[in-house]
Write an enzyme that holds these catalytic residues in place. Structure first.
Site, PDB file in Angstrom:
ATOM      1  N   THR A 155       4.128   8.474  48.116  1.00 41.29           N
ATOM      2  CA  THR A 155       4.323   7.499  49.117  1.00 41.29           C
ATOM      3  C   THR A 155       3.117   6.411  49.290  1.00 41.29           C
ATOM      4  OG1 THR A 155       5.823   9.323  50.402  1.00 41.29           O
ATOM      5  CG2 THR A 155       4.865   7.432  51.681  1.00 41.29           C
ATOM      6  N   SER A 192      11.896  27.488  28.645  1.00 44.18           N
ATOM      7  CA  SER A 192      10.526  27.631  27.919  1.00 44.18           C
ATOM      8  C   SER A 192      10.081  28.668  27.573  1.00 44.18           C
ATOM      9  CB  SER A 192       9.565  26.725  28.519  1.00 44.18           C
ATOM     10  OG  SER A 192       9.148  27.232  29.784  1.00 44.18           O
ATOM     11  N   LYS A 202       1.151  23.209  31.598  1.00 47.03           N
ATOM     12  CA  LYS A 202       1.119  24.441  31.112  1.00 47.03           C
ATOM     13  C   LYS A 202      -0.223  24.871  30.299  1.00 47.03           C
ATOM     14  CE  LYS A 202       6.097  24.819  30.281  1.00 47.03           C
ATOM     15  NZ  LYS A 202       7.323  24.863  29.626  1.00 47.03           N
TER      16      LYS A 202
END
Length: 806
Positions: A374, A696, A739
């Protein structure tokens, strides 16, 4: 023969004929006064017997009012003791069994006591005769009563004017008194008070008091009635005059000179510089308004509609600041990092420098909460010099909130888009559509479908709001949308937007954001900017790693604010509220733990001990990356696969695919034939209270199952991510940046990723890859040597590398 009542001082000839015991007739809603001739309807059996007894004997009867009219069978306690002795003039038996008797009030009386007669009420009476009064005082009271009574009759429409003539023809003072009392419209309780006074003077005072009160009330009622009539008359007069004006306007054809408010309205319409179709519509509505009476609800609806047409911008626009260097400078001032979104915005400004107008550039910032989506929109508006408006779409279910309500509905108004354009006051603002992924649909329509027209560059030049019912050009608006999760945005909307991922901030980026933006802002907000406050980098890192777990910096700002509040508290206590700007305070990691308490989060570390069936995976969450421990065990029992730890359907399918691959390739993988026979397999993901799902974890589950069936322990410094197929191929995943960051944060040495994700490494920052050996793999077989190989001193090297970087 019954004993006769004797008069006290003034002897009346009529009194001699009245027995001292008389039947009593209880009256429900009436008080009968002396000198009154009054018809009484008698229906109760007891009252009929009393009337018949009186008629057969002396014809005198005592009339007394009941205290409560609702009582069907009154007792002596329910009857007022004061009343009027009356003579029955006439009696008429009605067909329904009732009696209608005409009585003539003779003189006041009072019950001394009731007799023992059972058939009807009978009582011993005392006659109340008028006493001699002071003539002057009596005349004064009579005169005042007369004047008040005449005024009362004039005001009260219920009493005929002839009552005054009859009153003036009476000479006797007591007769005058009782005539007035009989003609006052008042309750039984009020009238009964007159009979409860036994001197003429007291009775006159009571009547005068009642008349005064009644006149005051009647005057107020008349005043209210006059005001109501006056308002009605004004409205009718106004309506008639307006109709006359309308007819004259039609005759003269010169409307504007007669109605100046319409002239002003037309001037506003002219000044708005509307497109020709809209202008014609506004003039038609104005003409309709002129012919509509102002008191009509339709007039208010038309006037509101015209006000909206005038208030919405049709031509006014701000001049864009297209200086690319200035835009880049403002974006860098407001935000640290976010290189890809900044680069895309600068490119957009560069194109605008060449073409001056550009359609179809609708940006969508997708990322976790608190990463600055924003505020980035606000920075773009500031950089361009455009007005900024924000629309929150979270929880919007009704299509009318986007397109507006039709004018046929009560309280209708335009939708959020047109309302925001009115707020922006220009035709080219930056409009931020916040949380576009949180729109939902129900029986009121699908608002996401309504957004298609807004965001489609081929359609939004003629956006049609149901309330305005005219085409509005949105093509010059710069639309920016935000979302937390991409897959929650409807596909047709995704097709119209350019998705820019904001994956979240790394530790060093959060550190810089805290130092550049959050700390100066919070120091000023807490009144600490005049003091020498130093907060160590290690203290900020402690807050980042141990007190917040997020992709953005919202909670980081909240925790820093908490630290400064406690700092301010300590300063006030130590200085007794006196300002000492030279006071120097250093905030260390120990200070952080003292202020914020026990750390909320501890980094997940891989097990130091090598265990069979325990493998480390990598997972993406909405607050960043995490390591995911997968534990598998095998036991004798029925051949089945059990999955626990709040695992979603996608993960369950990955586990089944991994088991099927191992079974079908047991020989190649060096597993015993029929290794699964008579065995029950259990896969568990710790932290069972947290739901887990995603595509995954396939390679991780496959390695856990291989470990448990082969009896080989997996390395504790290897983490992996990747989905698998039944043929053993490892296919690409998303969220690689997060990750890898989780692997680095949790002390991993080797990270296995799908071969197809190797190309994504070029976009990963060097700081994220530092200290990690990233190995792309194509198949499950490729992963086995790395997961079950020998551990080297890689982790120690990584630690040294990090220290040297610091």
């Amino acid at each position: 023969m019954e004993e006769k009542i004797k008069a006290s001082e003034n002897d009346y000839s009529m009194i001699e004929d009245i027995p001292n015991k008389l039947p009593v007739l209880p009256l429900r809603d009436t008080v009968v006064f002396p000198y009154m001739i009054f018809p009484v309807l008698v229906g109760r059996e007891q009252s009929i017997k009393a009337a018949n007894f009186a008629l057969e004997n002396s014809k005198y009867i005592f009339l007394a009012a009941q205290k409560k009219a609702s009582i069907e069978e009154p007792t002596p306690e329910d009857i007022y003791p004061e009343g009027t002795i009356a003579k029955i003039i006439q009696i008429l038996k009605l067909p329904n069994g009732l009696l209608k008797i005409l009585v003539d009030g003779v003189i006041q009386g009072r019950i001394v006591r009731f007799t023992d007669r059972k058939e009807f009420f009978e009582a011993e009476l005392e006659v109340i005769t008028p006493t001699e009064e002071n003539p002057r005082e009596l005349n004064a009271l009579l005169r005042q009563m007369s004047n008040l009574f005449k005024e009362y009759v004039k005001i009260n429409k219920a009493i005929p004017p002839e009552a005054i003539n009859a009153f003036e023809n009476i000479d006797e003072p007591d007769r005058k008194l009782f005539y007035v009392a009989a003609n006052i419209n008042q309750s039984i309780e009020v009238k009964q008070k007159i009979l409860q006074h036994f001197s003429l003077k007291d009775q006159l005072y009571e009547v005068i008091r009642i008349l005064n009160s009644e006149i005051e009330i009647l005057k107020i009622e008349k005043e209210i009635e006059n005001k109501v009539q006056e308002n009605i008359a004004k409205t009718q007069r106004k309506f008639i005059i307006q109709e006359q004006i309308r007819i004259l306007q039609e005759e003269l054809g010169d409307e504007e000179e007669i109605a100046p408010e319409f002239v002003k309205l037309k001037e506003q319409i002219e000044k708005a510089k509307m497109p020709k179709p809209v202008y014609e519509k506004a003039i038609d509505e104005l003409n309709k308004l002129k012919k509509t009476p102002p008191s009509s609800p339709e007039a208010t609806v038309i006037r509101n509609y015209l006000d909206w047409l005038i208030a919405v911008p049709w031509h006014k626009k701000t001049r864009d600041n297209l200086d690319v260097k200035n835009v880049r400078k403002i974006l860098d001032e407001d935000h640290y990092g976010l290189e890809k979104p900044k680069e895309r915005i600068v490119e957009h400004i560069a194109v605008l420098n060449l073409v001056k107008s550009m359609r179809g550039q609708i940006l969508c910032f997708v990322g976790p909460p608190g990463v600055g989506k924003t505020s980035l929109g606000k920075s773009i508006a500031r950089a361009l010099g455009r007005n900024f408006v924000r629309i929150s779409l979270g929880g919007v279910r009704d299509e009318a909130e986007i397109r507006g309500h039709r004018r046929t509905y009560i309280g209708s108004m335009p939708g959020k888009i047109i309302q925001s354009m009115k707020k922006a006051k220009t035709i080219n603002p930056v409009m931020l559509l916040d949380e576009i992924d949180k729109m939902s649909m129900d029986f009121r329509g699908d608002p996401s479908s309504a957004m298609l027209e807004v965001l489609d560059p081929e359609q939004n030049h003629s956006f049609n709001d149901h309330y305005l019912d005219v085409d509005y050009d949105l093509s010059q608006v710069m639309f920016i949308t935000t979302a937390n999760v991409r897959y929650n945005i409807p596909l047709p909307l995704q097709d119209r937007m350019e998705i820019i991922e904001l994956p979240g901030y790394l530790e060093f980026e959060k550190l810089e954001i805290a130092k550049r933006h959050i700390i100066p802002k919070q120091l000023k907000a807490h009144g600490l900017d005049k003091f020498k406050i130093e907060i160590q980098d290690e203290a900020i890192k402690k807050i980042i790693n141990e007190y917040t777990r997020e992709s953005g910096v919202r909670n980081l700002e909240r925790e820093i604010a908490s630290v400064f509040r406690k700092t301010a508290h300590e300063i006030v206590i130590s200085t007794n509220g006196k300002k000492k700007p030279k006071l120097k305070i250093t905030i260390t990691p120990e200070t952080i733990e003292k202020y914020l308490g026990v750390p909320r989060f501890r980094p997940k570390k891989a097990d130091k001990e090598l265990r069979v069936g325990s493998v480390t995976g990598l997972a993406w969450t909405s607050v960043g990356g995490e390591i995911l421990q997968v534990d598998a065990t095998v036991m004798d029992g029925q051949e089945k696969l059990t999955l626990t730890g709040q695992i979603g359907n996608v993960m369950k399918e990955s586990a089944l695919a991994a088991l099927s691959y191992l079974r079908s390739n047991a020989k190649e993988l060096g597993l015993p034939a029929n290794f699964h026979k008579g065995k029950e397999v259990h896969i568990h993901l710790p932290e069972g209270a947290i739901p887990k799902d995603g595509p995954s974890a396939g390679i991780t589950m496959a390695m856990a199952l291989y470990s448990v069936f082969s009896g080989k322990p997996a390395r504790n410094d290897v983490a992996m991510t990747g989905e698998i197929t039944l043929r053993g191929k490892v296919i690409p995943i998303g969220g690689l940046n997060e990750k890898l960051l989780a692997a680095q944060r949790n002390g991993m040495s080797i990270v296995l990723i799908p071969k197809d994700n190797e190309k994504d490494l070029t976009e990963i920052k060097p700081e994220v890859k530092e200290g990690l050996q990233i190995i792309p793999i194509e198949t499950i077989k490729d992963a086995i040597p790395y997961v079950f190989g020998k551990i080297t001193g890689t982790r120690k090297k990584k630690t040294t590398s990090k220290k040297s970087r610091k």
